[in-house]
Design a protein around this motif. Structure first.
Motif, short mmCIF file in Angstrom:
data_model
loop_
_atom_site.label_atom_id
_atom_site.label_comp_id
_atom_site.label_asym_id
_atom_site.label_seq_id
_atom_site.Cartn_x
_atom_site.Cartn_y
_atom_site.Cartn_z
N THR A 203 0.74 -1.22 0.07
CA THR A 203 -0.16 0.16 -0.03
C THR A 203 0.70 1.28 0.02
O THR A 203 0.56 2.33 -0.61
N SER A 204 1.87 1.16 0.56
CA SER A 204 2.77 2.27 0.88
C SER A 204 3.55 2.82 -0.55
O SER A 204 3.56 3.92 -0.68
N VAL A 205 3.44 1.84 -1.49
CA VAL A 205 4.06 2.41 -2.77
C VAL A 205 3.24 3.64 -3.31
O VAL A 205 3.84 4.35 -3.98
N ARG A 206 1.97 3.34 -3.32
CA ARG A 206 1.02 4.63 -3.83
C ARG A 206 0.37 5.41 -2.83
O ARG A 206 0.11 6.63 -3.38
N ASP A 207 0.36 4.86 -1.60
CA ASP A 207 -0.40 5.76 -0.55
C ASP A 207 0.40 5.80 0.85
O ASP A 207 0.08 5.12 1.66
N PRO A 208 1.56 6.20 0.73
CA PRO A 208 2.43 6.06 1.82
C PRO A 208 1.78 6.84 3.20
O PRO A 208 1.93 6.34 4.30
N ARG A 209 1.02 7.91 2.87
CA ARG A 209 0.16 8.66 4.04
C ARG A 209 -0.69 7.55 4.56
O ARG A 209 -0.86 7.59 5.92
N PHE A 210 -1.45 6.76 4.14
CA PHE A 210 -2.27 5.80 4.86
C PHE A 210 -1.40 4.99 5.64
O PHE A 210 -1.84 4.89 6.88
N VAL A 211 -0.54 4.42 5.16
CA VAL A 211 0.48 3.49 6.02
C VAL A 211 0.95 4.45 7.41
O VAL A 211 0.74 3.59 8.42
N THR A 212 1.68 5.53 7.15
CA THR A 212 2.02 6.26 8.11
C THR A 212 1.22 6.60 9.04
O THR A 212 1.21 6.71 10.32
N ASP A 213 -0.20 7.08 8.74
CA ASP A 213 -0.99 7.35 9.57
C ASP A 213 -1.80 6.20 10.30
O ASP A 213 -2.01 6.34 11.69
N TRP A 214 -1.85 5.10 9.73
CA TRP A 214 -2.14 3.74 10.34
C TRP A 214 -1.19 3.43 11.31
O TRP A 214 -1.49 3.17 12.50
N LEU A 215 0.05 3.63 11.08
CA LEU A 215 1.34 3.20 12.19
C LEU A 215 1.13 4.20 13.25
O LEU A 215 1.38 3.70 14.30
N ASP A 216 0.98 5.40 13.19
CA ASP A 216 0.80 6.36 14.15
C ASP A 216 -0.49 6.40 14.91
O ASP A 216 -0.23 6.46 16.18
N ARG A 217 -1.35 5.98 14.54
CA ARG A 217 -2.49 5.84 15.05
C ARG A 217 -2.54 4.61 16.05
O ARG A 217 -3.23 4.83 17.15
N HIS A 218 -1.86 3.59 15.69
CA HIS A 218 -1.72 2.21 16.78
C HIS A 218 -0.44 2.23 17.26
O HIS A 218 -0.62 1.62 18.42
N GLY A 219 0.29 3.13 16.92
CA GLY A 219 1.74 3.16 18.04
C GLY A 219 2.28 1.93 18.41
O GLY A 219 2.44 1.07 17.43
N SER A 220 2.46 1.78 19.70
CA SER A 220 3.00 0.54 19.90
C SER A 220 2.53 -0.60 20.01
O SER A 220 2.88 -1.78 20.25
N ARG A 221 0.90 -0.47 19.70
CA ARG A 221 0.27 -1.70 19.52
C ARG A 221 0.66 -2.70 18.21
O ARG A 221 0.46 -3.74 18.12
N VAL A 222 1.49 -1.93 17.37
CA VAL A 222 1.99 -2.54 16.04
C VAL A 222 3.00 -3.53 16.36
O VAL A 222 3.94 -3.14 16.98
N ALA A 223 2.96 -4.80 15.94
CA ALA A 223 3.94 -5.70 16.25
C ALA A 223 5.26 -5.33 15.70
O ALA A 223 5.11 -5.02 14.37
N PRO A 224 6.49 -5.51 16.11
CA PRO A 224 7.69 -4.92 15.43
C PRO A 224 7.84 -5.72 13.99
O PRO A 224 8.27 -4.91 13.11
N LEU A 225 7.51 -6.84 14.01
CA LEU A 225 7.45 -7.63 12.48
C LEU A 225 6.55 -6.59 11.66
O LEU A 225 7.18 -6.43 10.44
N THR A 226 5.52 -6.49 12.01
CA THR A 226 4.38 -5.89 11.10
C THR A 226 5.01 -4.37 10.66
O THR A 226 5.25 -4.01 9.57
N ARG A 227 5.41 -3.63 11.60
CA ARG A 227 6.22 -2.56 11.50
C ARG A 227 7.47 -2.41 10.44
O ARG A 227 7.60 -1.72 9.65
#
Length: 237
Positions: A203-227
């Motif tokens: 998704t980040s290839v065409r819509d990096p903002r979606f990915v960065t916003d999602w990562l920021d919204r979930h913060g530490s809940r995102v598993a290191p592997l997923t991040r």
């Protein structure tokens, strides 16, 4: 169910068996940690076998394709158990005939996904068969929604990976991706965490903002592997 030409499955199995390499079979089985019987056929070899059969058969209706895939999937090996390459040929057949399938085919496909038990069979079936169907047929959406909440983690992985064709075609199902990512952010299963990161990376290839916003919204809940997977193609972070 409509029956395919009776010789098709047998001819394909015979062609695959002729390519068997016992030494490679052992390495393949160990790599995949597989409990299936392996013949040791390579990807290009097996794909070539399926392509030749498909060209011989020509266009076929979905019931015939599904019947042929079921025949290949269930065919026993020398010891009576399932054969990895026969199941792989069934997956490849469904991939090559994906344009003949619609959402009603996802019932039989789901049955195969539940029996795959390895990413090597799950991933092409989820991406290039179920995902190809979902890109064309909106009726596939509710099926993927059910998979995303299924107790079987291979179905949860498949729901995520089925979104990839739309993402790669520039037609992402952003609403479904958001719901799946939010639902699975706390996932404990490695293969689902990896798939979530993979889908976010694409998704980040065409819509990096979606990915960065999602990562920021979930913060530490995102598993290191997923991040790690998600940010691989981002310029920053």
């Amino acid at each position: 169910m409509t029956e395919p030409p009776p010789e098709a499955a047998g001819a394909l199995r015979a062609e695959v068996r002729a390519l068997a390499d016992p030494s490679r079979a052992g390495r393949q089985r160990a790599y995949l940690r597989s409990g299936l019987h392996h013949l040791g056929v390579t990807v290009p070899e097996l794909r070539g076998c399926v392509t030749r059969i498909r060209r011989t058969l020509g266009a076929r209706p979905a019931p015939e394709v599904l019947a042929l895939a079921a025949d290949l999937w269930a065919a026993p090996g020398p010891g009576g158990g399932p054969v990895y390459e026969y199941r792989w040929a069934a997956v490849e057949l469904l991939v090559q005939y994906a344009r003949a399938l619609d959402a009603t085919a996802l019932g039989p496909v789901e049955g195969l996904l539940r029996e795959c038990r390895t990413w090597a069979l799950v991933d092409p079936l989820a991406v290039h068969c179920a995902g190809a169907v979902a890109l064309r047929d909106p009726a596939a959406g509710p099926v993927l929604d059910r998979w995303c909440a299924d107790p079987d983690f291979w179905l949860r992985r498949s729901a995520l990976l089925a979104l990839l064709p739309g993402i790669r075609a520039g037609r992402p199902d952003t609403g479904r991706l958001t719901r799946y990512a939010d639902a699975l952010v706390g996932e404990r299963e490695f293969f689902v965490r990896k798939a979530l990161g993979w889908v976010l990376r694409e998704t980040s290839v065409r819509d990096p903002r979606f990915v960065t916003d999602w990562l920021d919204r979930h913060g530490s809940r995102v598993a290191p592997l997923t991040r790690r997977e998600a940010v691989r193609r981002l310029d920053t972070r």
